[in-house]
Design an enzyme around this catalytic site. Structure first.
Site, mmCIF file in Angstrom:
data_model
loop_
_atom_site.group_PDB
_atom_site.id
_atom_site.type_symbol
_atom_site.label_atom_id
_atom_site.label_comp_id
_atom_site.label_asym_id
_atom_site.label_seq_id
_atom_site.Cartn_x
_atom_site.Cartn_y
_atom_site.Cartn_z
ATOM 1 N N VAL A 1 0.830 -1.198 0.000
ATOM 2 C CA VAL A 1 0.000 0.000 0.000
ATOM 3 C C VAL A 1 0.871 1.257 0.000
ATOM 4 C CG1 VAL A 1 -1.695 1.313 1.317
ATOM 5 C CG2 VAL A 1 -1.937 -1.159 1.100
ATOM 6 N N ASP B 1 -1.906 23.766 -41.822
ATOM 7 C CA ASP B 1 -2.532 24.172 -43.068
ATOM 8 C C ASP B 1 -2.304 25.673 -43.239
ATOM 9 O OD1 ASP B 1 -4.023 23.951 -45.364
ATOM 10 O OD2 ASP B 1 -5.945 24.187 -44.346
ATOM 11 N N ASP C 1 -7.753 16.006 -44.879
ATOM 12 C CA ASP C 1 -6.836 16.041 -43.734
ATOM 13 C C ASP C 1 -7.080 14.913 -42.736
ATOM 14 O OD1 ASP C 1 -5.680 18.472 -44.642
ATOM 15 O OD2 ASP C 1 -7.393 19.565 -43.821
#
Length: 905
Positions: free
Chosen positions: A281, A328, A637
């Protein structure tokens, strides 16, 4: 029918022969046979995985395995509350992952919706409307303005045909189509004698013969490429998976050590088992998944404020890791608003200021502003360009927009900058007749009344208008057009074209009053050449600044466009993109993947790019080891957006296909927003590292304290429930606001992170181990002291509180691995201060509320014990600060670049 045939190189007669068709169309028998041969005209999607499998796949992570194992152990030892908390966290993360992955599957669905539902065809000499799925190669289709093209077709007949092909080429300008047979290897954007599936007829009408359908069409090839793209794990996902493996190893080793020590000291097997569980733990940062999810979700909200809408949670971090941004051109780096920048007339140049469709700007000659009303030649050109024009300037919430062709709109805006209003001009000089623009004629002419007679205004290509001109305007005079005058016009045209401008020529001619209908014969050879207008889609000013920030941040910006090489290089120069060569689509086509990767390393511009070229470009950069961000708006695209590490779609101009294939959507279609998101992404990644350091160091600190105490005293200083409280409750409460730390401000001044560098880097490991060791010392030393003079519950309470207070103090230097607490500001993160106050209240409750004392195995302690706890914890804080000041590079070793030893090749 194979799409390998260069249909654009065939005449209609040759196409008919190849397709065994004719102008009358196919018969029903021929259609039936071809349907059996070629199948339906539709895009085929990939078979989807069952939702249950998609959901279960969210649990395939080493860290998840560890957390599930820890929950199982808690169930075995009846710690049900602890187990439930961890499992709920995992379930929430799985649901989020399931929703995101399901969204990714929608990209193909959006693509399928682009298919036209109906089509008008000619069969056996009769025009009929059919379901577009029933089209076959050889069918004759009939299209008019507003129709979506149902399949790829070669144009047989056309009248004033314009087609919007932006979804394939990315360029928003309508394309003029014709019936002339083309030659040579041409990109899709240059195949002017064809129309393609999914594009839209914006003007005119046409008849064509279908050459490719369904998956054989250009858009079908894109659909096929999307299906082939397999999503890869993000850098963050890879880091978390690696971290999970390390935690498994550490947990296993710690448990083995404790089991061995426990048996050597003669402890009972159940006690040994419980100590081993406590160790497990301790080593597991149970709060890490929940904390990371919260930090990424908050990051999504911060990016949304900067116009970046995140569709996938992990994309928040990935964007900050980007080393290359493929952008782009149109609408992203530029305004996507044609703007007149220069006029040439009367052997002089006039520059026009202002951007886009805003009717505000100045007219300057040699840098000096001129008054349009006092310049007769300029006034004539502006008036001519506004009246021989079908576009309108309209106002809306964004101030201004254009109804009509962008080129014509640019002329209207230029005239509006001079105070000319089209509606008023048309009242005084109404249009009586016109010769509409046709691609074959390359001009437009309008007839107007003037001074008891008529006047014709003409605008068109410089070569065409110049060829119909017999005179030229010089000031207020009209003089014959000599060879020297023609040469001056052509040189001015060449100069503008060299600056990547679209050039429009303007002319006029006086006509007799009796002219009622306008014909070319009325003015051919009689035109008075008035001037040239040069227009361009200007770069965004904020995009220029963003490119500079990318250079500073070490991120390479690459422009990808369907436009020609000259225009692309001109825009790249204006944006001040990094120096590099420009590669055309034709050159790219001839390269192998290895050659393309080698050339991409030195390229800054890709021009005249076809749809599937973008996918190859993204893959080429990824072969170079780059983390690639890709922007796009069209269907063309989509494969590249899906293949990129971070796909970015345009929110305003983007198609549904592009948006569904992306990880992120830009609400304003602005490149500057990409860079802002990169900055946020880097800040978020730094926060994740800070959280990771905090949770790992505290978890390891607990583990080391446990091991040291067991070795020296044979007792565990903390019980499993106390460790869970420290790791999941107190630690997580503090860790979440740690993830809300304000940006430092230097995120874009740092180099991009090497893609091979994970969340955990050498400096972070050194710091984690060092701080964990420091944290463990006061815990086990105070426990050993208290165990000798106080009861075991009191001793464990002291150790418990020491671990908690140490965490509260160490969280302040955890806010940065480079800057001190005092430089950051102690109270700069108000959420952290509030969280510490809340954690303090919770800690005091479990110490002093009777029924919780029983649940957490605690006992009340006095002021003396609290003094020891705070003093020892402050010692840890001071030592960490001193070491960082003395060795400033130690804790950031390998933070940005992969660390290599001298022996590493």
């Amino acid at each position: 029918m194979s799409n390998q045939i260069p249909w654009y190189q065939l005449s209609p007669e040759q196409a008919f022969e190849t397709l065994s068709s004719n102008i009358s169309g196919l018969t029903e028998q021929e259609v039936s046979a071809r349907l059996s041969r070629y199948g339906a005209n539709e895009l085929k999607g990939r078979r989807k995985k069952p939702p249950i499998l998609v959901f279960l796949r969210q649990f395939l992570s080493p860290l998840v395995y560890v957390l599930v194992a820890a929950s199982a152990v808690n169930v075995v030892i009846s710690k049900y509350t602890d187990a439930v908390v961890v499992l709920i966290t995992l379930l929430i993360m799985a649901v989020i992952g399931f929703i995101q992955e399901s969204r990714a599957e929608r990209a193909m669905d959006a693509l399928l919706r682009l298919a036209a539902p109906r089509a008008k065809v000619r069969r056996a000499g009769q025009a009929v409307s059919i379901d577009a799925r029933g089209l076959v190669p050889g069918d004759i289709i009939l299209l008019e303005a507003g129709d979506r093209v149902p399949a790829d077709a070669l144009i047989i007949e056309a009248s004033n045909l314009k087609v919007n092909e932006s979804l394939l080429t990315g360029e928003s300008m309508p394309v003029d189509k014709h019936t002339d047979t083309l030659t040579g290897e041409l990109a899709v954007a240059d195949r002017k004698d064809m129309v393609f599936m999914g594009t839209i007829v914006t003007y005119g009408r046409t008849t064509g013969v279908i050459v490719s359908i369904g998956m054989s069409s250009e858009i079908g090839r894109i659909a096929g490429a999307m299906q082939e793209v397999k999503p890869e794990p993000t850098p963050l996902q890879r880091s978390i998976n690696n971290l999970g493996r390390y935690i498994i190893i550490i947990t296993g080793a710690a448990c083995a050590i404790l089991v061995a020590v426990g048996f050597l000291r003669g402890l009972d097997w159940l006690e040994v088992f419980l100590i081993a569980v406590a160790a497990a733990v301790s080593a597991i940062p149970e709060g890490l998944p929940a904390t990371m999810t919260v930090v990424l979700a908050v990051g999504m909200r911060l990016m949304a404020r900067r116009h970046a809408i995140i569709r996938q949670l992990v994309a928040v971090e990935t964007l900050g890791s980007a080393t290359v941004i493929c952008s782009d051109k149109t609408g992203t780096l530029t305004l996507n608003q044609m703007t007149v920048k220069r006029f040439w007339m009367d052997d002089r140049w006039i520059d026009v200021t202002g951007e886009g469709y805003l009717p505000h700007g100045e007219f300057r000659q040699d840098g000096m502003e001129i008054k349009v009303a006092e310049d007769e030649a300029l006034s004539l050109v502006l008036k001519l360009g506004m009246l021989c024009n079908d576009a309108l300037l309209t106002g809306d919430k964004e101030c201004c927009s254009i109804l009509g062709d962008p080129t014509e709109g640019a002329l209207v805006v230029a005239a509006a900058k001079a105070g000319l209003i089209k509606e008023r001009l048309e009242l005084h000089s109404p249009r009586l007749d016109e010769v509409p623009f046709q691609s074959e004629k390359q001009y437009m002419a309008t007839l107007h009344p003037r001074d008891g007679g008529k006047v014709v205004y003409v605008k068109g290509s410089p070569e065409r208008v110049l060829g119909m001109s017999g005179a030229i305007r010089r000031g207020s005079l009209t003089v014959p057009l000599t060879e020297a005058g023609r040469q001056a016009v052509l040189e001015a045209n060449t100069a503008m074209a060299g600056q990547a401008m679209r050039v429009i020529a303007l002319a006029y001619a006086e006509l007799p009053a009796e002219v009622e209908e306008l014909h070319e014969n009325d003015f051919r050879g009689r035109l008075v050449f008035a001037g040239l207008a040069g227009m361009t889609d200007p770069p965004r000013e904020d995009a220029k600044a963003a490119v500079k920030l990318c250079k500073q941040a070490g991120v390479k910006v690459v422009m990808i466009t369907g436009d020609n090489k000259v225009t692309a290089e001109s825009v790249a120069h204006q944006l001040e993109l990094p120096p590099g060569r420009a590669i055309t689509g034709q050159e790219l086509q001839a390269m192998s993947d290895d050659e393309l990767a080698a050339q991409a390393a030195h390229a800054s511009v890709f021009a005249r790019i076809e749809p599937l070229h973008k996918l190859r470009i993204v893959k080429a950069f990824k072969r170079l080891g780059e983390v690639v961000a890709m922007t796009g708006d069209g269907v063309n695209d989509a494969p590249a957006l899906k293949a990129a590490d971070i796909g970015i779609a345009m929110g305003l101009m983007g198609t549904d296909v592009a948006k569904e294939a992306s990880n992120m959507v830009l609400a304003d279609d602005n490149f500057a927003s990409v860079v802002a998101a990169v900055e946020e992404g880097r800040a978020i990644f730094n926060r994740l590292r800070n959280i990771l350091f905090f949770l790992l160091s505290t978890g390891l600190g607990s583990l080391l304290a446990l091991i040291f105490a067991v070795i020296t005293s044979g007792k565990a200083p903390l019980t499993p429930i106390q460790i869970i409280w420290v790791n999941l409750v107190t630690g997580t409460i503090v860790a979440i606001p740690l993830g809300l730390e304000p940006k430092i401000g230097d995120e874009l001044s740092k180099p991009p992170r090497d893609p091979r560098v994970n969340l955990v880097f050498p400096g972070l490991l050194i710091r984690t181990v060092f701080v964990a060791f420091l944290m463990s010392l006061p815990v086990f030393l105070l426990f050993n002291w208290a165990d000798g003079v106080l009861s075991l519950p009191e001793a464990r309470t002291i150790a418990f509180c020491t671990m908690v207070v140490v965490q509260w103090l160490i969280v302040f230097p955890a806010r940065s691995d480079e800057y001190s607490v005092f430089k950051l500001g102690l109270f700069r993160n108000r959420w952290l201060i509030l969280a510490l106050i809340g954690a303090l209240v919770l800690q005091l409750i479990v110490i002093y509320v009777p029924f919780l004392q029983q649940a957490f195995h605690t006992a009340p302690i006095g002021w003396f014990e609290w003094g020891l706890i705070i003093g020892a914890s402050c010692g840890v804080f001071i030592v960490e600060a001193v070491v960082r000041a003395l060795f400033p590079g130690l804790f950031i070793l390998g933070k940005w670049r992969r660390f290599r030893s001298k022996n590493t090749p």
